[in-house]
Structures are given as structure tokens and as C-alpha cells.
Design a protein around this motif. Structure first.
Motif, short mmCIF file in Angstrom:
data_model
loop_
_atom_site.label_atom_id
_atom_site.label_comp_id
_atom_site.label_asym_id
_atom_site.label_seq_id
_atom_site.Cartn_x
_atom_site.Cartn_y
_atom_site.Cartn_z
N SER A 156 87.61 43.18 12.67
CA SER A 156 88.60 44.24 12.89
C SER A 156 88.39 44.84 14.27
O SER A 156 87.29 44.80 14.83
CB SER A 156 88.47 45.33 11.81
N ASP A 210 90.01 48.54 16.29
CA ASP A 210 90.93 49.68 16.22
C ASP A 210 91.04 50.41 17.56
O ASP A 210 91.61 51.51 17.62
CB ASP A 210 90.54 50.66 15.10
N THR A 231 92.19 52.38 11.90
CA THR A 231 90.91 52.39 11.20
C THR A 231 91.11 52.24 9.70
O THR A 231 90.44 51.45 9.02
CB THR A 231 90.16 53.70 11.50
N GLU A 232 92.06 52.99 9.15
CA GLU A 232 92.30 52.96 7.70
C GLU A 232 92.80 51.59 7.25
O GLU A 232 92.36 51.08 6.21
CB GLU A 232 93.31 54.05 7.32
N LEU A 274 89.91 48.97 7.26
CA LEU A 274 88.99 49.12 6.12
C LEU A 274 89.65 48.67 4.82
O LEU A 274 89.01 47.99 4.00
CB LEU A 274 88.55 50.58 6.02
N PRO A 285 83.41 44.39 11.96
CA PRO A 285 84.06 44.96 13.14
C PRO A 285 83.61 44.21 14.40
O PRO A 285 82.48 43.74 14.47
CB PRO A 285 83.55 46.41 13.15
N VAL A 299 85.82 48.74 18.87
CA VAL A 299 86.00 49.49 17.62
C VAL A 299 85.48 50.92 17.81
O VAL A 299 84.58 51.18 18.61
CB VAL A 299 85.29 48.82 16.42
N LEU A 336 85.02 53.45 12.59
CA LEU A 336 85.20 52.15 11.94
C LEU A 336 83.86 51.46 11.74
O LEU A 336 83.60 50.88 10.68
CB LEU A 336 86.13 51.26 12.77
N GLU A 338 82.00 53.48 8.85
CA GLU A 338 82.62 53.32 7.53
C GLU A 338 82.58 51.87 7.05
O GLU A 338 82.56 51.60 5.85
CB GLU A 338 84.06 53.82 7.58
N SER A 339 82.55 50.91 7.98
CA SER A 339 82.41 49.51 7.59
C SER A 339 81.05 49.25 6.95
O SER A 339 80.93 48.50 5.98
CB SER A 339 82.59 48.60 8.80
#
Length: 456
Positions: free
Chosen positions: A157, A159, A176-177, A180, A205, A211, A215, A218-219
Motif C-alpha cells: 500500500s 498513501d 489510509t483507511e 487498511l 506498506p 506511506v 499507515l 496501523e498496519s
């Protein structure tokens, strides 16, 4: 239960004692290795469906790739003389136009090259998800199932687009949302935690400069809640080191630790620019490294301190990396390159030997992916992922040590490759797919991508 018997070959088990047999055997029963030993296989075995005379061959565990970007198969040979950041700036506008058919074609091409060269466990880090591009992770998974190999899909990912100071175009990054949520959905849909799993998902990420801290943090929380592994790029270049100091007031390793990104469930690609303190932190926490010697040389990133990482008991495996920075796309050549490149470093001729190089590409890779109890060595009870290398031809005939022949010699032909006890390569040819058809499809999709990028 059906059995496959391979005998009269040299055997490199890559077990904890590096046990080898000058002339030995391996018996596969169903999906597992049943016996490994010196001399001929035991007499009176039932259900033998195939008996292979391995004279002139070496059998090893299957190779394990720990870092790749399949989609880059369509952009090989570009930005030939760039460092990492310039290379990314040149190629992100092209990569931002990929779609599902392109990713499927690229994954098949990337996989075909690796599997034909002895890879039995593949890994991919896909992190570019342009809006409206289709099911890109699903395209990779379909390709892997067609080829029949074991796979870790690292759902990547980004962001941070250009408007937020990142390198990729804004339409090629996710919020970000959304990143995830999509990663969690991938785990729920595809991840198999079982011993003989053919597909696992990791949370991945892309890198500190693509990123957000949110992110990244939370990842890590997501991965540990779901019980899966974490992967990212780390300490690849001097520019990344400078970026982290300027943006976060600390180096990459300290930044990763501050966001929960060191641990036995984490592995990072490259790790070229690491201090003694960084290496100690990786060793203390069990954080793994995917060493990509050819890509690091291609992008002039530097020489990773592999001997020092190993001395600190850091798990280290080998990675092809994306084929836009390692155009050969093969892992078995990385055995040789890892040994040669590391001997250019401070340890010189003592840096790595041929058996350490083989271990990096087999058991080391399995340990990095958290699968050392299942694959990576030839031991009874482990999964039947193995390769029979032909070493009696012109390229190897005068090298008495079979492991040296494999690592230092010309790329060895694969006579047989088994994944889960099923043949995927015979006599150097893929059994599960048509190589020529894959090449045609890849050419078509590469040209389509180039046209779309040029029009934009």
C-alpha cells in the motif's frame, strides 16, 4: 500413498548440520519428504510411481524468493543508469497505468522465470493500486495457481502521493483507511495459516517515503491482530537514510522501531545502509532481511552487510526484487551474486562461502517467511519442495564439489522441480503453463502499457 524415489545423486540437505551425501537418496511420500540418506533408497517401498536415477545431479531444497514486484516484468530495461529515487520518478508514471490483465501477464512472466530456475516458494510485494484498475492481487493469485507454486502475497500500500510529498501520482495511491480495509479483506479472503499452505498473505506498506506514519503504525496493529507477517522496504539507499533524518529526526531502523516494525514477524527488503546498532536491533528482535544483490548493484544502492547480519543471527534470505531492477528475473543466479558481491565488502574472501549462499536461498528464505519448520531443508516430515539440478554437462563437469558447481558455476539446468510432491518443471521446461504463450501475452501487455503511458 504414492511415492517418488530419487537416488544415486549428491544431496545437500541444508539441515542444521549441513548434512550432505556424495551419493544418496530422497523419498517423497505424497506431499512430504519421507526419508533422506546415503546410498540407495530403502528396499520394498510400496506405491512407488516414479523412480529417478539422479546420477550426475545434485538435489537441494527448493529455492525460496523473499522479495519481488511481479508487475515490473512489463517495464524491464528502462531507466538503465538511474539510482533508486531517479528510477522511481521515471517509472511511477508508467506503473500508475497498470490494470488487471497487465498484472496477470506480468505475474505469469515473473513466476515462469523463477520457477523454471528452481524456485518452489515465491513471494510478491504489490503496492501499486491505481483507481479503477481491477483486482490486481487476485490477478497475481490466479497466475500463481496456474503455475502451481507456494506463495506469500504481501499486500502492499501507499498513501502518500505527489501532493503530499510522495513520489507516485495521486491516482495511484490509496487513502489510509482504504489501504487498511483492503489489506484486511485480502487476509480474510486468502490467507491460509496451515502447515502445508500454498497461499499466505502479509501486510506490506511500501516504504518510509511512500506511506504515512499512521499507515505504517496501523498496519503493524492489523497484522498482529490477524496473526500474519509484515514486510516493507528498509535502509535501501543513502537518500532514504537522509529522508528519515530530515522527516522524522531519526534513521530508518529507529523509525521502524518507533512504529512497531521490528520483530520476529517482520522482514524488510535490502537493508543496505545499516549501522552496527541497527544490525544489533534486528538481531535482538529477530527482524528478517531479504537480500537482493543484483538489484542493489543495478541501482547502485550499495553492498548489504550480510556477513555481519548473519553473525548477529538476523534471518537473511534472497530476493530477486522487481524485474525492472533485476532484468534476469531469476533467483538461482542470486546465489552466485550474493557470494561475489559480498566478497567485495570489508570481509573480502571470508564474507560468504558456497554453502552459506545456498542456505540463504533455501532455509534462510524459509526462516524469513516464517516457514522454516515446513520448507527450506530436506528432512523427513517437511513438505516435498525440492530441486534436482543437472551438473554433469559442459558448464559443471570439471567442478568436483556439487554445491560449488551450483553456486559458482553457470546457471544449472533443472531436471526436476517438485512443489508439494508434484512436478512443476521437467528437463528445464515448465509443466503447468505454456512458456511461449506467456511470452506472447507479456509482450502484448507491455506494449499496451507503454502506449497508454505515452498517451498520458
Amino acid at each position: 500413498m504414492h511415492r517418488i524415489v530419487i537416488e544415486n545423486c549428491a544431496v545437500a540437505t541444508v539441515d542444521a548440520q549441513d548434512t550432505e551425501y556424495a551419493s544418496g537418496h530422497v523419498v517423497v511420500a505424497g506431499h512430504r519428504i519421507e526419508s533422506v540418506g546415503e546410498g540407495r533408497a530403502p528396499q520394498g517401498l510400496e506405491g512407488v510411481v516414479r523412480r529417478i536415477d539422479g546420477t550426475g545431479h545434485l538435489v537441494t531444497p527448493g529455492l525460496v524468493n523473499t522479495h519481488h514486484h511481479f508487475y515490473q516484468w512489463l517495464t524491464r530495461g528502462l531507466a538503465q543508469d538511474s539510482n533508486l529515487f531517479d528510477w522511481l520518478v521515471a517509472l511511477y508514471p508508467v506503473w500508475a497505468r497498470i490494470d488487471e490483465p497487465m498484472v496477470h501477464a506480468a505475474a505469469r512472466g515473473s513466476l515462469a522465470m523463477m520457477v523454471r530456475g528452481g524456485v518452489t516458494t515465491a513471494m510478491d510485494h504489490h503496492y501499486v493500486f491505481p483507481r479503477g484498475s481491477g483486482d490486481l492481487l487476485g490477478a497475481e493469485i490466479r497466475a500463481v495457481r496456474e503455475l502451481g507454486v507456494r506463495f506469500t502475497a504481501a499486500r502492499g500500500s501507499m498513501d502518500l502521493g505527489t501532493s503530499d510529498g510522495g513520489l507516485p501520482p495521486d491516482f495511484a495511491v490509496e487513502s489510509t483507511e482504504d489501504a487498511l480495509a483492503a489489506t484486511e479483506q485480502a487476509i480474510d479472503t486468502h490467507h491460509d495459516p496451515g502447515f502445508d499452505a500454498m497461499l499466505r498473505i502479509a501486510v506490506a506498506p511500501c516504504s518510509p517515503f511512500s506511506v504515512s506514519t499512521e499507515l505504517l503504525r496501523e498496519s503493524a496493529v492489523l497484522a498482529r491482530r490477524k496473526g500474519v507477517r509484515l514486510h516493507t522496504h528498509g535502509s535501501e539507499t543513502v537518500e532514504e537514510e537522509n529522508f528519515c533524518h530530515e522527516r522524522f529526526g531519526m534513521g530508518p531502523t529507529d523509525y521502524f522501531e518507533s512504529t512497531g516494525w521490528l520483530g520476529e514477524d517482520v522482514w524488510m527488503a535490502h537493508c543496505v545502509h545499516m549501522s552496527d546498532t541497527d544490525i544489533q536491533a534486528f538481531g535482538r528482535t529477530g527482524t528478517g532481511v531479504a537480500h537482493c544483490p543484483s538489484s542493489n548493484a543495478r541501482l547502485a544502492a550499495g553492498i548489504a552487510r550480510v556477513p555481519d547480519l548473519l553473525a548477529a543471527d538476523v534471518p537473511v534470505g534472497l530476493g530477486v526484487d522487481g524485474t525492472a531492477s533485476n532484468e534476469s528475473g531469476e533467483l538461482h543466479t542470486e546465489l552466485r551474486n550474493a557470494l561475489l558481491v559480498n566478497r567485495l565488502g570489508g570481509h573480502r574472501e571470508k564474507a560468504l562461502n558456497v554453502r552459506q549462499a545456498l542456505r540463504l536461498g533455501t532455509y534462510g528464505g524459509a526462516r524469513v517467511l516464517g516457514r522454516q519448520d515446513e520448507i527450506g531443508s530436506l528432512e523427513p516430515g517437511k513438505l516435498a519442495d525440492l530441486v534436482l539440478w543437472k551438473l554433469d554437462g559442459l558448464g559443471h563437469s570439471s567442478i568436483a564439489d556439487p554445491v560449488a558447481a551450483l553456486v559458482l558455476g553457470a546457471p544449472a539446468p533443472v531436471t526436476l522441480s517438485l512443489v508439494n510432491g508434484a512436478a512443476v518443471v521437467e528437463s528445464g521446461r515448465l509443466l503447468t503453463v505454456d512458456e511461449d504463450e506467456i511470452a506472447r501475452e507479456a509482450r502484448t501487455e507491455a506494449r499496451r502499457l507503454a502506449r497508454i503511458a505515452a498517451d498520458d
